[in-house]
Write a protein that holds these residues in place. Structure first.
Motif, PDB file in Angstrom:
ATOM      1  N   TRP A 178      -8.194   1.422  -0.784  1.00  0.00           N
ATOM      2  CA  TRP A 178      -7.662   0.245  -1.451  1.00  0.00           C
ATOM      3  C   TRP A 178      -8.801  -0.673  -1.880  1.00  0.00           C
ATOM      4  O   TRP A 178      -8.815  -1.192  -2.987  1.00  0.00           O
ATOM      5  CB  TRP A 178      -6.716  -0.487  -0.503  1.00  0.00           C
TER       6      TRP A 178
ATOM      7  N   MET B 130       0.843  -1.186   0.000  1.00  0.00           N
ATOM      8  CA  MET B 130       0.000   0.000   0.000  1.00  0.00           C
ATOM      9  C   MET B 130       0.883   1.241   0.000  1.00  0.00           C
ATOM     10  O   MET B 130       1.877   1.292   0.698  1.00  0.00           O
ATOM     11  CB  MET B 130      -0.865  -0.010   1.254  1.00  0.00           C
TER      12      MET B 130
ATOM     13  N   THR C 286      -2.594   5.712   1.897  1.00  0.00           N
ATOM     14  CA  THR C 286      -3.743   5.004   1.334  1.00  0.00           C
ATOM     15  C   THR C 286      -4.442   4.244   2.451  1.00  0.00           C
ATOM     16  O   THR C 286      -3.826   3.452   3.147  1.00  0.00           O
ATOM     17  CB  THR C 286      -3.295   4.000   0.250  1.00  0.00           C
TER      18      THR C 286
END
Length: 50
Positions: A10, A1, A5
């Motif tokens: 996601w 990631m 984020t």
């Protein structure tokens, strides 16, 4: 990631990719999510039992 984020971002990106053009990616993401959850639970249990 990437940095900054969130899991929600996601997840939404993964859902949009699945809808767009890669339905086979769904199983890969589900498997990855299961592996992550099992890993986290295993780590928590290991720390609690140590």
């Amino acid at each position: 990631m990437s940095e900054g984020t969130t899991f929600v971002q996601w997840r939404e990106r993964a859902r949009s990719e699945i809808k767009d053009e890669r339905p086979h990616l769904r199983w890969l993401l589900i498997t990855a999510a299961i592996v992550v959850v099992v890993g986290v639970l295993g780590g928590v249990l290991a720390l609690l039992l140590a």
